[in-house]
Structures are given as C-alpha cells and as structure tokens.
Design an enzyme around this catalytic site. Structure first.
Site, PDB file in Angstrom:
ATOM      1  N   SER A   7       0.692  -1.058   0.336  1.00 49.68           N
ATOM      2  CA  SER A   7       0.307   0.020  -0.130  1.00 49.68           C
ATOM      3  C   SER A   7       0.958   1.174   0.241  1.00 49.68           C
ATOM      4  CB  SER A   7      -0.819   0.115   1.372  1.00 49.68           C
ATOM      5  OG  SER A   7      -1.264   1.439   1.721  1.00 49.68           O
ATOM      6  N   HIS A  32      -1.684  -1.163  -4.381  1.00 45.23           N
ATOM      7  CA  HIS A  32      -2.465  -0.716  -3.294  1.00 45.23           C
ATOM      8  C   HIS A  32      -2.792   0.591  -3.569  1.00 45.23           C
ATOM      9  CE1 HIS A  32      -5.770  -2.028  -1.442  1.00 45.23           C
ATOM     10  NE2 HIS A  32      -5.274  -1.370  -0.463  1.00 45.23           N
ATOM     11  N   ASP A  34      -4.508   3.333  -1.594  1.00 43.09           N
ATOM     12  CA  ASP A  34      -5.194   3.659  -0.974  1.00 43.09           C
ATOM     13  C   ASP A  34      -6.244   5.548  -1.134  1.00 43.09           C
ATOM     14  OD1 ASP A  34      -5.989   1.897   0.685  1.00 43.09           O
ATOM     15  OD2 ASP A  34      -3.937   1.601   1.133  1.00 43.09           O
ATOM     16  N   MET A  36      -8.584   8.014   0.082  1.00 40.25           N
ATOM     17  CA  MET A  36      -9.383   8.602   1.448  1.00 40.25           C
ATOM     18  C   MET A  36     -10.640   9.924   1.308  1.00 40.25           C
ATOM     19  SD  MET A  36      -6.686   6.825   4.013  1.00 40.25           S
ATOM     20  CE  MET A  36      -6.560   5.148   4.337  1.00 40.25           C
ATOM     21  N   HIS A  65      -8.396   1.507  -4.291  1.00 40.52           N
ATOM     22  CA  HIS A  65      -9.722   0.749  -2.606  1.00 40.52           C
ATOM     23  C   HIS A  65      -9.906   2.556  -2.420  1.00 40.52           C
ATOM     24  CE1 HIS A  65      -9.523   0.092   1.751  1.00 40.52           C
ATOM     25  NE2 HIS A  65     -10.782  -0.574   1.364  1.00 40.52           N
ATOM     26  N   MET A  67     -11.773   4.795  -0.502  1.00 43.50           N
ATOM     27  CA  MET A  67     -12.401   4.398   0.541  1.00 43.50           C
ATOM     28  C   MET A  67     -13.384   5.857   1.010  1.00 43.50           C
ATOM     29  SD  MET A  67      -9.807   3.294   3.270  1.00 43.50           S
ATOM     30  CE  MET A  67      -8.578   3.031   1.449  1.00 43.50           C
ATOM     31  N   MET A 136     -11.743  -5.958   4.972  1.00 45.28           N
ATOM     32  CA  MET A 136     -10.669  -5.005   5.700  1.00 45.28           C
ATOM     33  C   MET A 136     -10.397  -5.611   7.362  1.00 45.28           C
ATOM     34  SD  MET A 136      -9.998  -2.405   4.372  1.00 45.28           S
ATOM     35  CE  MET A 136      -9.203  -1.918   5.437  1.00 45.28           C
ATOM     36  N   ASP A 174      -7.386  -6.775   3.587  1.00 44.01           N
ATOM     37  CA  ASP A 174      -5.992  -5.862   4.000  1.00 44.01           C
ATOM     38  C   ASP A 174      -6.021  -4.998   5.549  1.00 44.01           C
ATOM     39  OD1 ASP A 174      -5.200  -2.715   3.575  1.00 44.01           O
ATOM     40  OD2 ASP A 174      -6.999  -2.583   2.383  1.00 44.01           O
TER      41      ASP A 174
HETATM   42  C1  DX5 Z   1      -6.292   1.012   5.673  1.00 49.19           C
HETATM   43  C2  DX5 Z   1      -6.140   0.984   3.863  1.00 49.19           C
HETATM   44  C3  DX5 Z   1      -5.016  -0.265   4.319  1.00 49.19           C
HETATM   45  C4  DX5 Z   1      -3.861   0.748   5.136  1.00 49.19           C
HETATM   46  C5  DX5 Z   1      -2.562  -0.694   5.382  1.00 49.19           C
HETATM   47  O1  DX5 Z   1      -7.761   2.137   4.978  1.00 49.19           O
HETATM   48  O2  DX5 Z   1      -6.920   0.244   3.580  1.00 49.19           O
HETATM   49  O3  DX5 Z   1      -4.388  -0.592   3.099  1.00 49.19           O
HETATM   50  O4  DX5 Z   1      -2.408   0.925   4.437  1.00 49.19           O
HETATM   51  O5  DX5 Z   1      -1.493  -0.524   6.134  1.00 49.19           O
HETATM   52  P1  DX5 Z   1      -1.042  -1.698   6.668  1.00 49.19           P
HETATM   53  O6  DX5 Z   1      -0.648  -2.387   6.154  1.00 49.19           O
HETATM   54  O7  DX5 Z   1      -0.068  -0.605   7.499  1.00 49.19           O
HETATM   55  O8  DX5 Z   1      -2.328  -1.898   8.186  1.00 49.19           O
HETATM   56 ZN    ZN Z   2      -6.650  -0.355   1.395  1.00 45.69          ZN
END
Ligand code: DX5
Ligand code: ZN
Length: 219
Positions: A7, A32, A34, A36, A65, A67, A136, A174
């Site tokens: 990620s 990956h 993320d 947000m 991903h 969010m 998750m 994840d």
């Molecule tokens: C959390 C993200 C994950 C996160 C994983 O909201 O979706 O992808 O970055 O990070 P680690 O592996 O550090 O938990």
């Molecule tokens: Zn993620």
C-alpha cells in the site's frame, strides 16, 4: 502462492517514483492505492491526479481502494488515470449493484470491500459480478493498525461461499498484515495480501515481500 500488494499509503510521499520502482524490483505484484476523502474515513490521501502521474513509472497492476463517499462520480477519472481494479465499499454506496455495473462499464476489474463489522450476506446477490472481495482486517482510515483476528473466520466463510458457487473471485485482505499473521490469512483463503507498513517500513523490501508471499515457510 499469494499475491502481495504493497500500500502506497506507507511509502515516503516525498519520493514516490523511487518508492514504487523499489517495490516493483523487490517482487511486488500489485500497487495498492488507498484513496480517502475525509468523509467515509477520517483521513485524506490523494486522488486521480497523483495516480496518473505515477502510471508511466510503473508496470505494476494498479489496484485502487476507494474509501470515499459517492465513488460513482470518480470511477471514470481513476480509470483514465490508469487503475486496473476499482474497489468500492459496500457501506459507502446506496445502490451497490448499480455502482458495480458502472465500474464494469469502463472495462476494468471490480471489487467490493467490507469493513470488519460488515457481514458477508450483503454479497449474496452480487458476488457473481465481482472480480474481488476486499476483506478489511482493520477499520479503514490509517496504516499501521493492528490486525483484527476475528476476520479470519470471515475469510474462511467467504472462501466457502466462492467455492460453493464455483466462482474465481479473488479474496484480498487489507490491514495489519505482517509476517506473524500472513500464514493464517493465506490458509483462511486469501489470494492477495495488502501490506503497507510491513513492506514500506523495512529497509529490505524484497525480504518483506518474500516473507508474505511464502507465509507457510515462516511457521
Ligand atoms: C487502511 C488501508 C490499508 C492500509 C494498510 O485504511 O486500506 O491499505 O494502508 O496498511 P498496514 O499494512 O500498515 O495496516
Ligand atoms: Zn487499502
């Protein structure tokens, strides 16, 4: 063997080009991303502009991903930016079937993600349409959180659900993935492990990725 999707959230943001080249050379399978929005989750990361800027610097499979609330509005931009898989959260949309069809209409892979407290039964009528389910194993929003072990049972049940229907749907897990839990997560039925802090937090990324890819060797 599981696929590993580091990620970008845990990468050095001042050096992203170098960071993605480094994990690609170290054996990562996917990148990956993320995304947000500060609404669906209490954090803000980056958008399609950054993804587009990174795209020419990597051959990795770009796994987005989302969010975010109202993901339907942003799918086209993320596809144009070079994402090959778009995963949305079941909890973030009102008309899940419609949102899935929208993503499919762009010719990319589609995934649905479930928060730790969301049961599997919302997948009942849409599973056949999905390329991937993202389970998750932390509450989304931040990297570096602790893996929630109750998710293992959920992964096993999902694996069974996919098997019973004769589907090829991938299971991605994840949050909080590391060398201590990767074997259990893979045994429970995961195909793709996302890891942020465990990969980017280490000097030797090749070793970190190989620990996750061959988790059974760690037992
Ligand atoms: C959390 C993200 C994950 C996160 C994983 O909201 O979706 O992808 O970055 O990070 P680690 O592996 O550090 O938990
Ligand atoms: Zn993620």
């Amino acid at each position: 063997m599981v696929l590993v999707a580091p990620s970008l959230l845990s990468a050095d943001f001042s050096n992203l080009e170098k960071e993605i080249k480094n994990i690609e050379e170290a054996g990562a399978d996917w990148l990956h991303l993320d995304i947000m929005d500060g609404h669906f989750v209490p954090n803000i990361t980056f958008g399609p502009g950054l993804v587009k800027a990174l795209r020419p610097h990597s051959n990795l499979f770009f796994d987005a991903h989302l969010m975010i609330e109202n993901p339907d509005f942003y799918v086209e931009e993320f596809v144009k930016a070079g994402c090959q898989l778009i995963t949305i959260h079941e909890e973030a949309v009102k008309h899940l079937h419609r949102s899935i069809q929208n993503i499919k209409s762009y010719g990319v892979k589609v995934g649905v993600s479930l928060n730790p407290a969301t049961p599997l039964n919302g997948l009942e009528y849409i599973l056949d349409d999905l390329d991937l389910v993202l389970v998750m194993s932390v509450n989304p929003g931040f990297g570096g959180q602790k893996f929630l072990p109750q998710v293992l049972q959920k992964i096993k049940e999902l694996r069974q659900m996919i098997k019973n229907r004769g589907l090829k749907t991938f299971i991605q897990v994840d949050g909080g993935i590391n060398a201590d839990n990767a074997a259990q997560v893979a045994e429970a039925g995961a195909d793709v492990l996302v890891a942020g802090s465990f990969v980017f937090g280490r000097e030797d990324r090749r070793k970190a990725i190989s620990c996750l890819k061959n988790p059974l060797k760690n037992i």
